[in-house]
Design an enzyme around this catalytic site. Structure first.
Site, PDB file in Angstrom:
ATOM      1  CE  LYS A  13      -2.213  -0.942   3.875  1.00  0.00           C
ATOM      2  NZ  LYS A  13      -1.501  -2.160   4.320  1.00  0.00           N
ATOM      3  NE  ARG A 127       7.559  -2.490   5.622  1.00  0.00           N
ATOM      4  CZ  ARG A 127       6.234  -2.456   5.707  1.00  0.00           C
ATOM      5  NH1 ARG A 127       5.502  -2.140   4.657  1.00  0.00           N
ATOM      6  NH2 ARG A 127       5.640  -2.784   6.836  1.00  0.00           N
ATOM      7  NE  ARG A 160       6.788  -0.066   9.850  1.00  0.00           N
ATOM      8  CZ  ARG A 160       5.563  -0.169   9.357  1.00  0.00           C
ATOM      9  NH1 ARG A 160       5.293   0.318   8.156  1.00  0.00           N
ATOM     10  NH2 ARG A 160       4.610  -0.762  10.035  1.00  0.00           N
ATOM     11  NE  ARG A 171       2.674  -4.505  11.430  1.00  0.00           N
ATOM     12  CZ  ARG A 171       3.685  -4.259  10.603  1.00  0.00           C
ATOM     13  NH1 ARG A 171       4.894  -4.755  10.863  1.00  0.00           N
ATOM     14  NH2 ARG A 171       3.516  -3.530   9.534  1.00  0.00           N
TER      15      ARG A 171
HETATM   16  P1  AMP Z   1       1.364   0.668   9.160  1.00  0.00           P
HETATM   17  O1  AMP Z   1       2.501   1.598   8.907  1.00  0.00           O
HETATM   18  O2  AMP Z   1       0.134   1.054   8.395  1.00  0.00           O
HETATM   19  O3  AMP Z   1       1.737  -0.784   8.982  1.00  0.00           O
HETATM   20  O4  AMP Z   1       0.989   0.835  10.701  1.00  0.00           O
HETATM   21  C1  AMP Z   1       1.906   0.546  11.729  1.00  0.00           C
HETATM   22  C2  AMP Z   1       1.200   0.424  13.055  1.00  0.00           C
HETATM   23  O5  AMP Z   1       0.558   1.664  13.379  1.00  0.00           O
HETATM   24  C3  AMP Z   1       0.085  -0.609  13.098  1.00  0.00           C
HETATM   25  O6  AMP Z   1       0.563  -1.921  13.357  1.00  0.00           O
HETATM   26  C4  AMP Z   1      -0.770  -0.064  14.248  1.00  0.00           C
HETATM   27  O7  AMP Z   1      -0.181  -0.320  15.495  1.00  0.00           O
HETATM   28  C5  AMP Z   1      -0.704   1.427  14.002  1.00  0.00           C
HETATM   29  N1  AMP Z   1      -1.767   1.898  13.084  1.00  0.00           N
HETATM   30  C6  AMP Z   1      -1.598   2.463  11.851  1.00  0.00           C
HETATM   31  N2  AMP Z   1      -2.781   2.766  11.292  1.00  0.00           N
HETATM   32  C7  AMP Z   1      -3.729   2.367  12.175  1.00  0.00           C
HETATM   33  C8  AMP Z   1      -5.163   2.381  12.187  1.00  0.00           C
HETATM   34  N3  AMP Z   1      -5.858   2.871  11.144  1.00  0.00           N
HETATM   35  N4  AMP Z   1      -5.795   1.873  13.273  1.00  0.00           N
HETATM   36  C9  AMP Z   1      -5.119   1.405  14.341  1.00  0.00           C
HETATM   37  N5  AMP Z   1      -3.778   1.338  14.392  1.00  0.00           N
HETATM   38  C10 AMP Z   1      -3.081   1.822  13.332  1.00  0.00           C
END
Ligand code: AMP
Length: 220
Positions: A13, A127, A160, A171
């Protein structure tokens, strides 16, 4: 155009959002990026979110909805935006509907990048992300030209904290229990376009652009 990218962590994404952003001049709105910045800046929100993120859990809806409400009201989102990593729960999806309703906007298309779990762990653990512009690379499948350095802006690449096997597995559990059910919701609304996210990155981008061109035509 208001676009939503849907899919598991590591489905591509963020990578694809950057290409769309570049081509159409509309901003990527990544709740993950906003949260990581808050954590790095040590803001009260960052301090609260940090623990959930490290554990591979979702950050509470109240925090996330507040972030989105603020971000979508910013000037650069007027022409459109690309949602990346939001919504991830049913209350978030409902809050988005309400917010967009208040703003007189709607989502034009949801693009789902379908990638099986077996591929996700491999993708996420390799990544590398740019500290400066947020671009993503992969040590094996999409390496940067110079190790540890971003091809786009020359920034330093990092791994990360939540991109390790144990956290990715958690996750994915969150994804399947809380986020995947939203797929049917957007499908019912006839907004969903599905793509095989395991194809090469360039092929996925090409297909996304095709979908967006089609949607643009339908709009005008
Ligand atoms: P991402 O970078 O989108 O993989 O997000 C990394 C982490 O941020 C996730 O594993 C969640 O802990 C938190 N996070 C990001 N977006 C959301 C969301 N829309 N709702 C809840 N937690 C989020």
């Amino acid at each position: 155009m208001n676009i939503m990218l849907f899919g598991a962590p590591g489905a591509g994404k963020g990578t694809q959002a950057k290409f769309i952003e570049e081509k159409y001049g509309i901003p990527q709105v990544s709740t993950g990026d906003i949260l990581r910045k808050a954590v790095a800046d040590g803001t009260p929100m960052g301090l609260e979110a940090k623990h959930y993120m490290r554990e591979g859990k979702l950050v509470p809806d109240g925090i996330i909805i507040g972030i989105i409400r603020d971000r979508l009201s910013e000037e650069d989102c007027r022409k459109g935006f690309i949602l990346d990593g939001f919504p991830r729960t049913e209350p978030q999806a409902r809050a988005l509907d309400q917010l967009l309703g208040e703003m007189g906007k709607k989502i034009d298309v949801v693009i789902s990048l379908n990638v099986p779990d077996s591929t996700i762990v491999d993708r996420v653990t390799g990544r590398r992300v740019c500290t400066s512009c947020g671009a993503s690379f992969h040590t094996e499948y999409a390496p940067s030209k110079k190790e540890g350095i971003c091809d786009l802006c020359g920034g330093e690449l990092f791994t990360r904290k939540d991109d390790n096997e144990e956290t990715v597995t958690k996750r994915l559990v969150e994804y399947h229990s809380q986020t995947a059910p939203l797929f049917d919701y957007y499908k019912k609304e006839k907004l969903m376009e599905e793509l095989d996210g395991t194809q090469g990155m360039t092929e996925v981008t090409r297909k996304i652009f095709e979908i967006l061109e089609q949607k643009n035509k339908e709009k005008s």
